[in-house]
Structure formats: structure tokens, C-alpha cells
Design a protein around this motif. Structure first.
Motif, PDB file in Angstrom:
ATOM      1  N   SER A  10     -21.191  13.641 -32.047  1.00 15.57           N
ATOM      2  CA  SER A  10     -21.309  12.720 -31.035  1.00 15.57           C
ATOM      3  C   SER A  10     -19.701  12.883 -30.030  1.00 15.57           C
ATOM      4  O   SER A  10     -18.946  13.582 -30.893  1.00 15.57           O
ATOM      5  CB  SER A  10     -21.113  11.184 -31.646  1.00 15.57           C
ATOM      6  N   ASN A  11     -19.976  12.741 -28.903  1.00 16.13           N
ATOM      7  CA  ASN A  11     -18.876  12.785 -28.084  1.00 16.13           C
ATOM      8  C   ASN A  11     -18.367  11.834 -27.146  1.00 16.13           C
ATOM      9  O   ASN A  11     -19.189  11.194 -26.596  1.00 16.13           O
ATOM     10  CB  ASN A  11     -19.048  14.264 -27.228  1.00 16.13           C
ATOM     11  N   LEU A  39     -25.999   5.650 -28.314  1.00 17.50           N
ATOM     12  CA  LEU A  39     -24.494   5.406 -28.120  1.00 17.50           C
ATOM     13  C   LEU A  39     -24.058   4.609 -29.553  1.00 17.50           C
ATOM     14  O   LEU A  39     -24.871   3.993 -30.365  1.00 17.50           O
ATOM     15  CB  LEU A  39     -24.435   4.245 -26.931  1.00 17.50           C
ATOM     16  N   SER A  40     -22.707   4.622 -29.661  1.00 15.12           N
ATOM     17  CA  SER A  40     -22.160   4.129 -30.835  1.00 15.12           C
ATOM     18  C   SER A  40     -20.596   4.023 -30.476  1.00 15.12           C
ATOM     19  O   SER A  40     -20.009   4.537 -29.546  1.00 15.12           O
ATOM     20  CB  SER A  40     -22.295   4.719 -32.080  1.00 15.12           C
ATOM     21  N   LYS A  41     -19.703   3.582 -31.530  1.00 14.78           N
ATOM     22  CA  LYS A  41     -18.429   3.379 -31.045  1.00 14.78           C
ATOM     23  C   LYS A  41     -17.526   4.334 -32.253  1.00 14.78           C
ATOM     24  O   LYS A  41     -18.084   4.227 -33.392  1.00 14.78           O
ATOM     25  CB  LYS A  41     -18.058   2.169 -31.169  1.00 14.78           C
ATOM     26  N   ASN A  42     -16.422   4.937 -31.786  1.00 15.00           N
ATOM     27  CA  ASN A  42     -16.081   5.665 -32.826  1.00 15.00           C
ATOM     28  C   ASN A  42     -14.681   4.932 -33.464  1.00 15.00           C
ATOM     29  O   ASN A  42     -14.771   3.534 -33.259  1.00 15.00           O
ATOM     30  CB  ASN A  42     -15.320   6.931 -32.107  1.00 15.00           C
ATOM     31  N   ASP A  43     -13.962   5.287 -34.410  1.00 18.49           N
ATOM     32  CA  ASP A  43     -13.090   4.744 -35.098  1.00 18.49           C
ATOM     33  C   ASP A  43     -11.826   4.086 -34.059  1.00 18.49           C
ATOM     34  O   ASP A  43     -11.335   3.121 -34.450  1.00 18.49           O
ATOM     35  CB  ASP A  43     -12.263   5.404 -36.149  1.00 18.49           C
ATOM     36  N   VAL A  49     -21.543   9.304 -27.396  1.00 11.02           N
ATOM     37  CA  VAL A  49     -22.765   9.723 -27.518  1.00 11.02           C
ATOM     38  C   VAL A  49     -23.448  10.617 -28.559  1.00 11.02           C
ATOM     39  O   VAL A  49     -22.622  11.417 -28.859  1.00 11.02           O
ATOM     40  CB  VAL A  49     -23.303  10.314 -25.955  1.00 11.02           C
ATOM     41  N   ASN A  50     -24.436  10.088 -29.300  1.00 15.96           N
ATOM     42  CA  ASN A  50     -24.920  10.961 -30.357  1.00 15.96           C
ATOM     43  C   ASN A  50     -25.838  12.278 -29.924  1.00 15.96           C
ATOM     44  O   ASN A  50     -25.923  12.303 -28.751  1.00 15.96           O
ATOM     45  CB  ASN A  50     -25.492  10.119 -31.539  1.00 15.96           C
ATOM     46  N   GLU A  51     -25.971  13.084 -30.945  1.00 19.70           N
ATOM     47  CA  GLU A  51     -26.860  14.224 -30.610  1.00 19.70           C
ATOM     48  C   GLU A  51     -27.819  13.993 -29.501  1.00 19.70           C
ATOM     49  O   GLU A  51     -28.183  14.686 -28.658  1.00 19.70           O
ATOM     50  CB  GLU A  51     -27.087  14.978 -31.862  1.00 19.70           C
ATOM     51  N   ALA A  52     -29.000  13.098 -30.007  1.00 19.82           N
ATOM     52  CA  ALA A  52     -30.042  12.639 -29.301  1.00 19.82           C
ATOM     53  C   ALA A  52     -29.931  12.388 -27.897  1.00 19.82           C
ATOM     54  O   ALA A  52     -30.338  13.018 -26.803  1.00 19.82           O
ATOM     55  CB  ALA A  52     -30.794  11.809 -29.884  1.00 19.82           C
ATOM     56  N   LEU A  57     -28.898  14.137 -21.927  1.00 17.45           N
ATOM     57  CA  LEU A  57     -28.184  14.483 -20.910  1.00 17.45           C
ATOM     58  C   LEU A  57     -28.232  16.188 -20.475  1.00 17.45           C
ATOM     59  O   LEU A  57     -27.984  16.532 -19.356  1.00 17.45           O
ATOM     60  CB  LEU A  57     -26.483  14.119 -21.247  1.00 17.45           C
ATOM     61  N   GLU A  58     -28.311  16.981 -21.560  1.00 16.98           N
ATOM     62  CA  GLU A  58     -28.511  18.282 -21.165  1.00 16.98           C
ATOM     63  C   GLU A  58     -29.825  18.442 -20.369  1.00 16.98           C
ATOM     64  O   GLU A  58     -29.604  19.383 -19.605  1.00 16.98           O
ATOM     65  CB  GLU A  58     -28.955  19.148 -22.502  1.00 16.98           C
TER      66      GLU A  58
END
Length: 155
Positions: A10-11, A39-43, A49-52, A57-58
Motif C-alpha cells: 500500500s502506498n 483505502l486505509s490509514k498507516n501508522d 491505497v492498498n493493492e486492489a 489506478l493502474e
């Protein structure tokens, strides 16, 4: 799947903007349109954004930034094959160099043997010349010890 060189699944918006080669605002607008499941939140509390979501986006940008692990394994295999070829080429080059040096050593050994032979001949000639000189000195001393008339008449 692994994202580019970051090895992340995720990026952040900034990372995705850089990977897709678009502005952060463009990616941010696109990410806002994604469903919450992508979507999620990092630390640090930043939206990622996760892989899916990255795959969606790709499709939108027409650019692949995720690399499948099988692709990486194939790359590693190709790298290994290239490494093996490189090692084999280096070994072949070194073997040729060893053969060339061995041939030079053989030539030098022949030259050394020839010089040794010449030195031995020189020593023999010097020894012979010294012996002849000593003989001549002895004969000269004998001649001097004879009297005038003995030398004159060679008795």
C-alpha cells in the motif's frame, strides 16, 4: 504483488503520484473517488491505497506500477543466468590469460637455458685462457732462468 522498488503493498498519495508520473493533486482527486475498501490509514495516520486500489489506478492511468512476485522471480532468474554467463566469461578470459602466461614462461625458460649454456661456454673459455696464460708464464720463467747462450741456441 510488490510496488516498484519500495516493496510495499500500500502506498501514500505522494508515492503513487511519483510512480505514475502525475501530480499529487491528480492522484489525490482520483483516490477520493475510490471506495473505502481500497483505502486505509498507516501508522502515521496518512491515507494509503492498498493493492486492489492501486490496480484500479493502474487501469485508469494505463501504467503498471505493481510487479508480480513471479515477475520478480523471473527477473532474479534472468539476473542469475546473466551472472552465470558473466562468471563463465571471466573464467574463460582468465584461462586464456593463464595459457598465455604459461607459454611465455616456457619461452623464458628456453632463453634462460640458452644463457646458462653460453655462460658455461664462457667459463670454459676463461678457464682455458687462464691455463694457457699460466703455462706461458711458466715457459717465460723457464726461458729467463736459462743463460744467454742457452736461449740463443735453444738448448
Amino acid at each position: 504483488m510488490i510496488y516498484g522498488e519500495m516493496n510495499m503493498t500500500s502506498n501514500t498519495v505522494t508515492e503513487l503520484a511519483e510512480a505514475f508520473g502525475v501530480t499529487r493533486q491528480a492522484i489525490n482527486n482520483r483516490v477520493k473517488k475510490l471506495a473505502e475498501e481500497y483505502l486505509s490509514k498507516n501508522d502515521r495516520g496518512v491515507t494509503v491505497v492498498n493493492e486492489a486500489g492501486i490496480e484500479i489506478l493502474e487501469q485508469h492511468y494505463g501504467k503498471k506500477i505493481l510487479v508480480a512476485e513471479t515477475d520478480l522471480e523471473a527477473d532474479n532468474h534472468t539476473d542469475q543466468v546473466d551472472f552465470d554467463k558473466l562468471i563463465n566469461q571471466l573464467l574463460a578470459d582468465k584461462n586464456l590469460e593463464i595459457a598465455r602466461l604459461s607459454e611465455q614462461i616456457t619461452i623464458k625458460d628456453g632463453q634462460i637455458a640458452e644463457k646458462d649454456k653460453q655462460l658455461d661456454q664462457q667459463q670454459q673459455l676463461t678457464a682455458k685462457a687462464l691455463t694457457e696464460r699460466e703455462q706461458s708464464l711458466i715457459e717465460l720463467a723457464d726461458e729467463k732462468s736459462k743463460g744467454f747462450f742457452a736461449r740463443l741456441f735453444k738448448k
